[in-house]
Write a protein that holds these residues in place. Structure first.
Motif, short mmCIF file in Angstrom:
data_model
loop_
_atom_site.label_atom_id
_atom_site.label_comp_id
_atom_site.label_asym_id
_atom_site.label_seq_id
_atom_site.Cartn_x
_atom_site.Cartn_y
_atom_site.Cartn_z
N LEU A 240 -4.12 2.73 4.50
CA LEU A 240 -3.45 1.58 4.53
C LEU A 240 -2.82 1.17 5.42
O LEU A 240 -1.77 0.37 5.57
CB LEU A 240 -2.54 2.23 3.59
CG LEU A 240 -2.84 2.43 1.93
CD1 LEU A 240 -2.20 2.86 1.25
CD2 LEU A 240 -3.71 1.55 1.19
N HIS A 241 -2.83 2.02 6.50
CA HIS A 241 -2.04 1.37 7.82
C HIS A 241 -0.88 1.66 7.49
O HIS A 241 -0.05 1.09 8.06
CB HIS A 241 -2.84 0.23 8.61
CG HIS A 241 -3.77 -0.22 8.72
ND1 HIS A 241 -4.58 1.04 10.03
CD2 HIS A 241 -4.96 -0.56 8.54
CE1 HIS A 241 -6.04 0.34 10.09
NE2 HIS A 241 -6.18 -0.46 9.11
N PHE A 242 -0.84 2.68 7.26
CA PHE A 242 0.47 3.23 6.40
C PHE A 242 1.01 4.55 7.55
O PHE A 242 0.82 5.69 8.07
CB PHE A 242 0.55 4.01 5.10
CG PHE A 242 2.34 3.93 4.77
CD1 PHE A 242 2.23 3.01 3.86
CD2 PHE A 242 2.42 5.06 5.02
CE1 PHE A 242 3.47 3.38 2.84
CE2 PHE A 242 4.04 5.01 3.95
CZ PHE A 242 4.80 4.97 2.83
N ALA B 101 9.71 -1.59 0.06
CA ALA B 101 9.41 -1.51 -1.12
C ALA B 101 8.08 -1.38 -1.83
O ALA B 101 7.48 -0.33 -2.41
CB ALA B 101 10.51 -1.73 -1.93
N ARG B 102 7.75 -2.80 -1.39
CA ARG B 102 6.04 -2.64 -1.58
C ARG B 102 4.94 -1.54 -1.20
O ARG B 102 3.57 -1.49 -2.30
CB ARG B 102 5.97 -4.32 -1.40
CG ARG B 102 4.29 -5.07 -1.47
CD ARG B 102 4.42 -5.73 -1.05
NE ARG B 102 3.71 -6.00 -0.08
CZ ARG B 102 3.18 -5.56 0.29
NH1 ARG B 102 1.99 -5.28 0.09
NH2 ARG B 102 2.72 -5.55 2.14
N ARG B 103 5.12 -1.47 0.24
CA ARG B 103 4.15 -1.28 0.20
C ARG B 103 4.42 0.93 0.18
O ARG B 103 3.73 1.77 -0.19
CB ARG B 103 4.46 -0.87 2.42
CG ARG B 103 3.60 -1.57 2.58
CD ARG B 103 2.81 -2.22 3.02
NE ARG B 103 2.01 -1.40 4.52
CZ ARG B 103 1.13 -0.53 4.17
NH1 ARG B 103 -0.25 -1.05 3.64
NH2 ARG B 103 0.83 -0.07 5.56
N LEU C 213 1.61 2.39 -1.96
CA LEU C 213 1.12 4.79 -1.47
C LEU C 213 1.38 5.77 -2.44
O LEU C 213 0.49 6.34 -3.20
CB LEU C 213 1.98 4.85 -0.81
CG LEU C 213 2.30 6.11 -0.12
CD1 LEU C 213 0.73 6.50 0.60
CD2 LEU C 213 2.44 7.02 1.09
N HIS C 214 2.44 4.79 -4.10
CA HIS C 214 2.16 6.08 -4.97
C HIS C 214 1.04 5.91 -5.97
O HIS C 214 0.29 6.24 -6.23
CB HIS C 214 3.77 5.54 -5.42
CG HIS C 214 4.26 6.76 -6.26
ND1 HIS C 214 4.61 6.11 -7.20
CD2 HIS C 214 3.85 7.92 -7.08
CE1 HIS C 214 4.47 6.98 -8.99
NE2 HIS C 214 4.00 7.98 -8.42
#
Length: 139
Positions: free
Chosen positions: A68-70, A105-107, A111-112
């Protein structure tokens, strides 16, 4: 198209004495609280289940963050379980995943959703237990 081989897992556990047991897997060993009076220096079976769920969430995050490139600096999982006596089982598990990140918040929700969708232990526990929680930004 050939089906990929299934992952398998092997754990061996043995009674040491009336106060405890050990479990081995690969080159790791855990002391288990199997004493009827309990012991503070080892996980009992219910705590092991909760720890396995937390480890599943953490491993899932490690797996999907590169995809996700998180970007994150750290993660903490807090889990609380309630045991029902008759029949004995975990009736509910609540969790909070705290992520130290600057992602929006969307990211965080993405993730969740990935943690819930792809977690082996999560998806094993969820059908038989009220399993609910949140993933939020650590403050």
């Amino acid at each position: 198209m050939e089906t990929p081989p299934k992952m398998t897992f092997t754990v061996r556990a043995r009674r040491v004495d009336a106060h405890g047991s050990t479990a081995q897997c690969k080159s790791a060993e855990l002391v288990l609280d199997t004493d009827l009076a309990g012991r503070s220096d080892a996980f009992n079976p219910a705590e092991l289940l909760l720890a396995a769920l937390a480890a599943c969430m953490l491993k899932g995050i490690e797996r999907v963050t590169p995809i996700l490139h998180f970007s994150l600096r750290g993660v903490e999982v807090r889990i609380h379980g309630v045991r029902q006596d008759v029949p004995p089982r975990m009736e509910s598990i609540d969790y909070e995943i705290l992520v130290d990140t600057d992602e929006d918040a969307r990211r965080l929700e993405l993730l969740h959703e990935n943690v819930k969708k792809y977690g082996t232990v999560f998806n094993t526990v969820a059908p038989g237990t009220r399993l609910q929680g949140v993933l939020r930004r650590a403050t």
